[in-house]
Design a protein around this motif. Structure first.
Motif, PDB file in Angstrom:
ATOM      1  N   UNK A  53      24.100  14.763  29.695  1.00 33.88           N
ATOM      2  CA  UNK A  53      24.979  13.644  29.994  1.00 33.88           C
ATOM      3  C   UNK A  53      25.199  12.817  28.735  1.00 33.88           C
ATOM      4  N   UNK A  54      26.062  13.303  27.800  1.00 31.65           N
ATOM      5  CA  UNK A  54      26.249  12.583  26.549  1.00 31.65           C
ATOM      6  C   UNK A  54      26.883  11.215  26.720  1.00 31.65           C
ATOM      7  N   UNK A  55      27.579  10.995  27.837  1.00 27.78           N
ATOM      8  CA  UNK A  55      28.211   9.688  28.031  1.00 27.78           C
ATOM      9  C   UNK A  55      27.195   8.563  28.177  1.00 27.78           C
ATOM     10  N   UNK A  56      25.947   8.895  28.483  1.00 30.58           N
ATOM     11  CA  UNK A  56      24.916   7.874  28.592  1.00 30.58           C
ATOM     12  C   UNK A  56      24.544   7.287  27.235  1.00 30.58           C
ATOM     13  N   UNK A  57      24.825   8.018  26.173  1.00 29.75           N
ATOM     14  CA  UNK A  57      24.463   7.536  24.845  1.00 29.75           C
ATOM     15  C   UNK A  57      25.588   6.730  24.195  1.00 29.75           C
ATOM     16  N   UNK A  58      26.797   6.780  24.746  1.00 29.13           N
ATOM     17  CA  UNK A  58      27.935   6.075  24.169  1.00 29.13           C
ATOM     18  C   UNK A  58      28.134   4.749  24.900  1.00 29.13           C
ATOM     19  N   UNK A  59      28.182   3.678  24.131  1.00 27.71           N
ATOM     20  CA  UNK A  59      28.333   2.343  24.714  1.00 27.71           C
ATOM     21  C   UNK A  59      29.491   1.616  24.043  1.00 27.71           C
ATOM     22  N   UNK A  60      30.145   0.739  24.797  1.00 30.24           N
ATOM     23  CA  UNK A  60      31.151  -0.142  24.198  1.00 30.24           C
ATOM     24  C   UNK A  60      30.436  -1.327  23.574  1.00 30.24           C
ATOM     25  N   UNK A  61      30.919  -1.743  22.429  1.00 30.80           N
ATOM     26  CA  UNK A  61      30.276  -2.845  21.720  1.00 30.80           C
ATOM     27  C   UNK A  61      30.907  -4.165  22.140  1.00 30.80           C
ATOM     28  N   UNK A  62      30.059  -5.135  22.387  1.00 34.88           N
ATOM     29  CA  UNK A  62      30.524  -6.484  22.690  1.00 34.88           C
ATOM     30  C   UNK A  62      30.794  -7.197  21.362  1.00 34.88           C
ATOM     31  N   UNK A  63      32.002  -7.728  21.176  1.00 38.58           N
ATOM     32  CA  UNK A  63      32.307  -8.398  19.902  1.00 38.58           C
ATOM     33  C   UNK A  63      31.556  -9.724  19.778  1.00 38.58           C
ATOM     34  N   UNK A  64      31.260 -10.092  18.529  1.00 43.47           N
ATOM     35  CA  UNK A  64      30.578 -11.357  18.262  1.00 43.47           C
ATOM     36  C   UNK A  64      31.557 -12.526  18.337  1.00 43.47           C
ATOM     37  N   UNK A  65      32.825 -12.265  17.987  1.00 48.51           N
ATOM     38  CA  UNK A  65      33.833 -13.315  17.990  1.00 48.51           C
ATOM     39  C   UNK A  65      34.768 -13.124  19.172  1.00 48.51           C
ATOM     40  N   UNK A  66      35.496 -14.176  19.496  1.00 48.96           N
ATOM     41  CA  UNK A  66      36.429 -14.136  20.633  1.00 48.96           C
ATOM     42  C   UNK A  66      37.545 -13.124  20.380  1.00 48.96           C
ATOM     43  N   UNK A  67      38.165 -12.676  21.442  1.00 49.15           N
ATOM     44  CA  UNK A  67      39.264 -11.717  21.385  1.00 49.15           C
ATOM     45  C   UNK A  67      40.393 -12.240  20.496  1.00 49.15           C
ATOM     46  N   UNK A  68      40.945 -11.336  19.689  1.00 50.77           N
ATOM     47  CA  UNK A  68      42.030 -11.704  18.770  1.00 50.77           C
ATOM     48  C   UNK A  68      43.380 -11.801  19.469  1.00 50.77           C
ATOM     49  N   UNK A  69      43.436 -11.452  20.710  1.00 52.98           N
ATOM     50  CA  UNK A  69      44.687 -11.536  21.463  1.00 52.98           C
ATOM     51  C   UNK A  69      45.323 -10.181  21.723  1.00 52.98           C
TER      52      UNK A  69
END
Length: 142
Positions: A83-99
Protein backbone atom coordinates in the motif's frame (compact mmCIF):
# COMPACT_ATOMS: atom_id res chain seq x y z
CA UNK A 1 39.14 -20.29 -2.59
CA UNK A 2 35.97 -20.96 -0.59
CA UNK A 3 33.39 -22.87 -2.62
CA UNK A 4 29.66 -22.89 -1.99
CA UNK A 5 29.75 -19.62 -0.06
CA UNK A 6 26.97 -17.21 -0.95
CA UNK A 7 26.45 -13.64 0.13
CA UNK A 8 23.00 -12.40 1.08
CA UNK A 9 22.53 -8.73 0.22
CA UNK A 10 19.96 -8.44 3.00
CA UNK A 11 22.53 -9.61 5.54
CA UNK A 12 25.38 -7.61 4.05
CA UNK A 13 23.55 -4.30 3.61
CA UNK A 14 20.53 -4.56 5.90
CA UNK A 15 17.76 -2.07 5.30
CA UNK A 16 20.21 0.46 3.87
CA UNK A 17 19.78 -0.97 0.39
CA UNK A 18 16.09 -0.10 0.65
CA UNK A 19 16.88 3.32 2.12
CA UNK A 20 18.53 4.31 -1.17
CA UNK A 21 15.34 3.56 -3.10
CA UNK A 22 13.16 5.42 -0.61
CA UNK A 23 15.45 8.47 -0.69
CA UNK A 24 15.39 8.39 -4.49
CA UNK A 25 11.58 8.26 -4.56
CA UNK A 26 11.40 11.13 -2.07
CA UNK A 27 13.76 13.21 -4.23
CA UNK A 28 11.42 12.70 -7.20
CA UNK A 29 8.38 13.80 -5.17
CA UNK A 30 10.15 16.90 -3.83
CA UNK A 31 11.44 17.80 -7.31
CA UNK A 32 7.87 17.46 -8.61
CA UNK A 33 6.70 19.88 -5.94
CA UNK A 34 9.34 22.41 -6.98
CA UNK A 35 8.47 21.97 -10.66
CA UNK A 36 4.82 22.74 -9.87
CA UNK A 37 5.43 25.75 -7.62
CA UNK A 38 3.46 27.99 -9.99
CA UNK A 39 0.74 25.50 -10.94
CA UNK A 40 -2.64 26.71 -9.63
CA UNK A 41 -4.26 24.20 -7.29
CA UNK A 42 -1.20 21.97 -6.98
CA UNK A 43 -0.88 20.38 -3.53
CA UNK A 44 2.64 19.76 -2.21
CA UNK A 45 3.24 16.15 -1.22
CA UNK A 46 5.98 14.32 0.58
CA UNK A 47 6.93 10.74 1.14
CA UNK A 48 6.66 9.74 4.79
CA UNK A 49 10.15 8.31 5.09
CA UNK A 50 9.55 6.75 8.51
CA UNK A 51 6.57 4.71 7.29
CA UNK A 52 8.32 3.71 4.06
CA UNK A 53 11.43 2.69 6.02
CA UNK A 54 9.42 0.63 8.51
CA UNK A 55 7.64 -1.07 5.61
CA UNK A 56 10.97 -1.90 3.95
CA UNK A 57 12.40 -3.21 7.22
CA UNK A 58 9.25 -5.26 7.85
CA UNK A 59 9.31 -6.82 4.40
CA UNK A 60 13.01 -7.64 4.80
CA UNK A 61 12.59 -9.30 8.18
CA UNK A 62 9.39 -11.15 7.37
CA UNK A 63 9.52 -14.88 6.94
CA UNK A 64 7.72 -16.36 3.94
CA UNK A 65 4.08 -16.91 4.76
CA UNK A 66 2.50 -20.33 4.84
CA UNK A 67 -0.99 -18.89 4.49
CA UNK A 68 -3.23 -20.71 2.06
CA UNK A 69 -6.13 -19.03 0.31
CA UNK A 70 -9.07 -21.41 0.58
CA UNK A 71 -11.78 -19.03 -0.58
CA UNK A 72 -11.79 -16.54 -3.46
CA UNK A 73 -13.02 -13.86 -1.00
CA UNK A 74 -9.92 -14.20 1.19
CA UNK A 75 -7.57 -11.26 1.09
CA UNK A 76 -4.13 -12.01 -0.29
CA UNK A 77 -1.31 -11.70 2.24
CA UNK A 78 0.72 -9.36 -0.02
CA UNK A 79 -2.23 -7.00 -0.47
CA UNK A 80 -1.84 -5.86 3.15
CA UNK A 81 1.77 -4.82 2.67
CA UNK A 82 1.64 -3.33 -0.83
CA UNK A 83 0.00 0.00 0.00
CA UNK A 84 2.37 2.74 -1.20
CA UNK A 85 -0.31 5.41 -0.80
CA UNK A 86 0.15 5.14 2.97
CA UNK A 87 3.62 6.63 2.66
CA UNK A 88 2.55 9.65 0.57
CA UNK A 89 1.17 12.62 2.48
CA UNK A 90 0.02 16.11 1.51
CA UNK A 91 2.06 18.82 3.16
CA UNK A 92 0.37 21.49 5.23
CA UNK A 93 1.78 24.90 4.25
CA UNK A 94 3.36 27.11 6.91
CA UNK A 95 1.92 30.28 5.36
CA UNK A 96 -1.64 31.12 4.37
CA UNK A 97 -2.97 30.19 0.93
CA UNK A 98 -1.73 32.45 -1.87
CA UNK A 99 -5.17 32.50 -3.46
CA UNK A 100 -4.52 30.05 -6.29
CA UNK A 101 -4.79 26.91 -4.10
CA UNK A 102 -1.13 25.95 -4.53
CA UNK A 103 0.52 24.73 -1.30
CA UNK A 104 4.13 24.58 -2.55
CA UNK A 105 6.50 26.73 -0.50
CA UNK A 106 9.69 26.87 -2.55
CA UNK A 107 12.05 27.54 0.38
CA UNK A 108 10.61 24.60 2.35
CA UNK A 109 10.82 22.28 -0.66
CA UNK A 110 14.43 23.28 -1.38
CA UNK A 111 15.41 22.71 2.24
CA UNK A 112 13.75 19.28 2.32
CA UNK A 113 15.27 18.36 -1.05
CA UNK A 114 18.77 19.33 0.11
CA UNK A 115 18.35 17.48 3.41
CA UNK A 116 17.13 14.37 1.58
CA UNK A 117 20.14 14.62 -0.74
CA UNK A 118 22.55 14.80 2.22
CA UNK A 119 20.93 11.73 3.78
CA UNK A 120 21.10 9.93 0.42
CA UNK A 121 24.82 10.72 0.17
CA UNK A 122 25.41 9.51 3.75
CA UNK A 123 23.67 6.22 2.98
CA UNK A 124 25.67 5.88 -0.21
CA UNK A 125 28.94 6.40 1.70
CA UNK A 126 27.85 3.79 4.26
CA UNK A 127 27.04 1.25 1.53
CA UNK A 128 30.32 1.97 -0.26
CA UNK A 129 32.12 1.25 3.01
CA UNK A 130 30.29 -2.06 3.36
CA UNK A 131 31.11 -2.99 -0.24
CA UNK A 132 34.81 -2.18 0.35
CA UNK A 133 34.83 -4.41 3.42
CA UNK A 134 33.17 -7.25 1.49
CA UNK A 135 35.70 -6.89 -1.34
CA UNK A 136 38.56 -7.01 1.18
CA UNK A 137 37.10 -10.12 2.82
CA UNK A 138 36.69 -11.82 -0.55
CA UNK A 139 40.26 -10.98 -1.56
CA UNK A 140 41.55 -12.34 1.76
CA UNK A 141 39.65 -15.61 1.33
CA UNK A 142 41.15 -16.33 -2.10
Amino acid sequence: MVKGMSISFDKAFGVFQYTMGIRNQRAEVLAGNLANADTPGFKARDLDFDIAFKNAAHVQMEEPSNMIVTNSKHMKHSAIEDEPELTMKYRMPYQADTGNGNTVEVSTERMKYMNNNLEYQATLRFLNGRISKLKSALRASM
